[in-house]
Scaffold this motif. Structure first.
Motif, mmCIF file in Angstrom:
data_model
loop_
_atom_site.group_PDB
_atom_site.id
_atom_site.type_symbol
_atom_site.label_atom_id
_atom_site.label_comp_id
_atom_site.label_asym_id
_atom_site.label_seq_id
_atom_site.Cartn_x
_atom_site.Cartn_y
_atom_site.Cartn_z
ATOM 1 N N GLU A 157 0.834 -1.205 0.000
ATOM 2 C CA GLU A 157 0.000 0.000 0.000
ATOM 3 C C GLU A 157 0.869 1.255 0.000
ATOM 4 O O GLU A 157 0.613 2.205 -0.751
ATOM 5 C CB GLU A 157 -0.925 0.021 1.218
ATOM 6 N N LYS A 158 1.895 1.269 0.836
ATOM 7 C CA LYS A 158 2.801 2.418 0.914
ATOM 8 C C LYS A 158 3.568 2.586 -0.399
ATOM 9 O O LYS A 158 3.742 3.699 -0.894
ATOM 10 C CB LYS A 158 3.756 2.233 2.093
ATOM 11 N N ARG A 161 1.243 4.072 -3.034
ATOM 12 C CA ARG A 161 1.065 5.510 -2.790
ATOM 13 C C ARG A 161 2.304 6.299 -3.213
ATOM 14 O O ARG A 161 2.208 7.358 -3.815
ATOM 15 C CB ARG A 161 0.744 5.780 -1.320
ATOM 16 N N SER A 162 3.496 5.741 -2.926
ATOM 17 C CA SER A 162 4.736 6.456 -3.247
ATOM 18 C C SER A 162 4.969 6.551 -4.758
ATOM 19 O O SER A 162 5.575 7.501 -5.228
ATOM 20 C CB SER A 162 5.941 5.777 -2.576
ATOM 21 N N ASN A 164 2.390 6.269 -6.944
ATOM 22 C CA ASN A 164 1.112 6.637 -7.556
ATOM 23 C C ASN A 164 0.706 5.587 -8.585
ATOM 24 O O ASN A 164 0.242 5.896 -9.670
ATOM 25 C CB ASN A 164 1.167 8.030 -8.175
#
Length: 167
Positions: A157-158, A161-162, A164
Motif C-alpha cells: 500500500e505504501k 502511494r509512493s 502513484n
C-alpha cells in the motif's frame, strides 16, 4: 528501499519481452509457490506458453524456491524445462548467486520475480538484481506466509502511494 520492487504486476504473464528490453534484463529468477503454481500445485493457464515465448526470445530462466519439497519444485521445473534451486533460503544471497551462475549473467541483467516482499524482493535488492513483485496466484497460503501477508500488504500500500501506481 530494500522492501520495494522496481515493478509491481498482476501476474508473471505481464512480463513481456518489451519490459525486459526496457530494463536491460536477459534473465529471470522465478519463485514457485503462488507465483508459478498455487498451493494445490495447479499452474495457471498460459504460464508454460509464457515461459516458452521468453526462451524463444533468448531469455534465460531459473527457478529459485524456498520450498524444501524437491519433488514439487522439480516437477514445475521439468514441466517448464528450466533449471531450478530448491530450499534456497531467500532472502539470503546464496540461492540468488547460485542461480546467477546457472544463468551466466551479471546481477543487473537478472530480474527476480516473486509474490513475497520478505523473501523475493528483499533477496533481489540485497543481491543487486531487479525485483519484480507479482500478485499471488491465490489467497490461500502456507501458514508462515499467512503470518507475513498483512505486513507485506501494508508495505505494498505504501509503495503504491509512493509511486502513484494503480493496481
Amino acid at each position: 528501499m530494500i522492501l520495494y520492487p522496481k515493478l509491481y504486476l498482476n501476474s508473471v504473464k505481464e512480463i513481456s519481452i518489451e519490459i525486459l528490453e526496457q530494463y536491460h534484463l536477459k534473465g529471470l529468477i522465478l519463485d514457485v509457490d503462488n507465483t508459478l503454481i498455487d498451493i494445490e500445485k495447479n499452474m495457471p493457464y498460459g504460464i508454460k506458453e509464457w515461459v516458452d515465448n521468453l526462451k524463444q526470445q533468448n531469455i534465460s530462466l531459473c527457478i529459485v524456491s524456498n520450498s524444501n519439497h524437491k519433488d514439487k519444485v522439480e516437477q514445475v521445473a521439468k514441466k517448464l524445462e528450466i533449471p531450478y534451486i530448491y530450499f534456497a533460503k531467500k532472502p539470503l544471497k546464496s540461492g540468488f548467486n547460485r542461480a546467477k551462475e546457472i544463468l551466466k549473467l551479471n546481477n543487473e541483467q537478472i530480474g527476480v520475480v516473486g509474490d513475497q516482499i520478505m523473501t523475493d524482493i528483499i533477496g533481489a535488492n540485497r543481491s543487486k538484481m531487479f525485483p519484480i513483485l507479482v500478485k499471488p496466484i491465490a489467497e490461500k497460503d502456507i501458514w508462515i506466509t499467512k503470518v507475513k501477508r498483512p505486513i507485506e500488504n501494508k508495505i505494498i500500500e505504501k509503495y503504491i502511494r509512493s509511486k502513484n501506481v494503480h493496481k
